[in-house]
Design a protein around this motif. Structure first.
Motif, short mmCIF file in Angstrom:
data_model
loop_
_atom_site.label_atom_id
_atom_site.label_comp_id
_atom_site.label_asym_id
_atom_site.label_seq_id
_atom_site.Cartn_x
_atom_site.Cartn_y
_atom_site.Cartn_z
N TRP A 16 0.82 -1.21 0.00
CA TRP A 16 0.00 0.00 0.00
C TRP A 16 0.85 1.27 0.00
N ALA A 17 2.10 1.16 0.41
CA ALA A 17 2.96 2.35 0.45
C ALA A 17 3.06 3.03 -0.91
N VAL A 18 2.92 2.26 -1.99
CA VAL A 18 2.97 2.84 -3.33
C VAL A 18 1.92 3.93 -3.49
N ALA A 19 0.78 3.78 -2.80
CA ALA A 19 -0.32 4.73 -2.94
C ALA A 19 -0.02 6.06 -2.28
N TRP A 20 0.70 6.04 -1.14
CA TRP A 20 0.92 7.32 -0.44
C TRP A 20 2.32 7.91 -0.64
N ASN B 66 0.92 11.12 9.67
CA ASN B 66 0.42 10.91 8.31
C ASN B 66 0.75 9.51 7.80
N VAL B 67 1.97 9.07 8.04
CA VAL B 67 2.35 7.72 7.65
C VAL B 67 1.53 6.70 8.42
N ALA B 68 1.39 6.91 9.72
CA ALA B 68 0.63 5.98 10.57
C ALA B 68 -0.82 5.89 10.13
N ALA B 69 -1.41 7.02 9.74
CA ALA B 69 -2.81 7.01 9.31
C ALA B 69 -2.99 6.17 8.05
N GLN B 70 -2.06 6.30 7.10
CA GLN B 70 -2.13 5.49 5.89
C GLN B 70 -1.97 4.01 6.23
N MET B 71 -1.13 3.72 7.20
CA MET B 71 -0.88 2.32 7.57
C MET B 71 -2.10 1.70 8.27
#
Length: 418
Positions: free
Chosen positions: A178-182, A373-378
């Motif tokens: 999913w990291a590709v998305a953010w 922000n990173v944590a929210a995406q995770m």
């Protein structure tokens, strides 16, 4: 006698003749074109004609190298698996679980940075790998999962029970996918920073040190005006969601949706004006359920950690119950491009709310200082990846998912099994 490309005679049969550099260059270009189409439109949406058009070829020019679309897609996925095997190998070179996770994530972000800078060929995302249903791909893909599992070797200070390790491995891979998305929101120079922030969350979680694991708070995620959720419209939403999760937007045809419900196409159009309208309703249903969980958890009160754990556990359990899973975030990449910005904006609003709750947790002391922000995406990735948890941790019950899957996210992949 066989004549080689350079004109010299060889004793080799044609089947084992060494490919020429021109052949390999054209094959590589076709693969690169197919990866772009696969990542934009999914397996069902990719066509040999569009792959060929990108290279100013006719479709038969592609068929010379790959017999059909399925063989071409398989080659794309196998290429991606080979790349991940190299990234995993970089992790396995380290001695500790923390070192292995850090090296793996760091290698992945370095690769993505090289892709964004035009220094490396991008690879296929695995959104539709199951939809291909290819034994030639499934075997290597499952082997890749087992190799990733080795990264967690001594996590928690002792060998993890198999079910715990499988659930954590799925979590680790899902976060990387999913990291590709953010990552698009980061400058290339900040990719190493993003990798370090993500690694810290993966290894140590969100919860503040010594913060007790919150007591589970049951949340009601049903429709307020339709507790049974068995109306005709809801049944169409469920059928479309299941098909899109399994086969992407193009795989969820009107015919397949109607067949799953044992109704005619006429009945489909009686309840839905267009397929796109139904797909957007499927996404909206997922957004509504996620917002319902957020508001119910906040209304129950408690620390920010309690709020996040409650809503995450409720949504993961909802995903695993089998009645009506949420539409996967990765399904966005398979819908028509014109629809994608609106959907991503809605997912971003949910991530922003997660970020706000995390900020509250840092303030009340229940969550340690992290990149919100990173944590929210995770968190978004963790919840949505639960739709496939059964495939990678067979036997895991919805009730046990909180301890095997949600808890390691908040306490870290290195936390001991409870």
């Amino acid at each position: 006698m066989i004549v080689a490309a350079d004109g010299e005679a060889t004793g080799l049969p044609a089947a084992v003749r060494t490919p020429t550099r021109r052949f390999e260059a054209r094959r590589k270009a076709i693969l690169a074109s197919a990866v772009e189409e696969l990542n934009r439109k999914g397996l069902r949406g990719m066509t040999l004609g569009e792959v060929a058009a990108r290279l100013d070829l006719v479709p038969t020019g592609v068929i010379y190298y790959f017999r059909n679309k399925e063989e071409l897609a398989a080659a794309c996925f196998l290429q991606a698996i080979a790349r991940y095997e190299a990234l995993i190998a970089a992790g396995l070179a380290e001695r500790t679980a923390r070192g292995r996770i850090s090296a793996f994530v760091g290698a992945f972000f370095a690769f993505r940075r090289a892709c964004a800078a035009g220094e490396a060929e991008t690879i296929a995302v695995f959104n539709d790998v199951r939809a291909l249903n290819s034994a030639a791909v499934n075997g290597p893909y499952e082997a890749m999962f087992r190799r990733t599992r080795e990264l967690l070797g001594d996590a928690g200070g002792a060998p993890l029970p198999r079910l715990h390790r499988n659930a954590r491995t799925h979590l680790l891979l899902s976060e990387v996918f999913w990291a590709v998305a953010w990552l698009k929101d980061f400058e290339l120079a900040d990719y190493p920073r993003a990798a370090a922030r993500m690694t810290a969350i993966l290894c140590d979680g969100l919860a503040a040190r010594d913060e007790p694991w919150p007591r589970r708070r049951p949340l009601d995620l049903t429709h307020a005006d339709d507790p049974s959720a068995e109306t005709s419209s809801e049944l169409f939403l469920r059928a479309a969601t299941e098909l899109i999760n399994a086969q992407g937007y193009h795989g969820a045809s009107v015919e397949r949706i109607s067949s799953r419900l044992k109704v005619s196409k006429g009945a489909f159009y009686h309840h839905n004006e267009t397929k796109d309208e139904l797909v957007m309703a499927c996404f909206q249903r997922a957004f509504d359920i996620m917002w319902r969980a957020i508001r119910a958890a906040e209304a129950a009160g408690g620390s920010a950690l309690e709020v996040l754990v409650s809503l995450s556990a409720a949504l993961v359990e909802y995903q695993l119950c089998g009645a009506a899973p949420l539409l996967r975030t990765s399904a966005i990449t398979t819908v028509p491009e014109a629809l994608q910005p609106e959907l991503m904006a809605k997912f971003d609003r949910i991530s922003h709310r997660f970020a706000a709750i995390i900020s509250d947790g840092i303030g009340d002391g229940s969550i340690r200082p992290i990149d919100v922000n990173v944590a929210a995406q995770m968190i978004t990735a963790m919840i949505n990846a639960a739709a496939e948890l059964h495939d990678f941790a067979p036997g895991l019950t919805p009730q046990a998912a909180a301890d095997h899957y949600v808890r390691p996210f908040f306490q870290g992949l290195l936390a001991p099994a409870d």
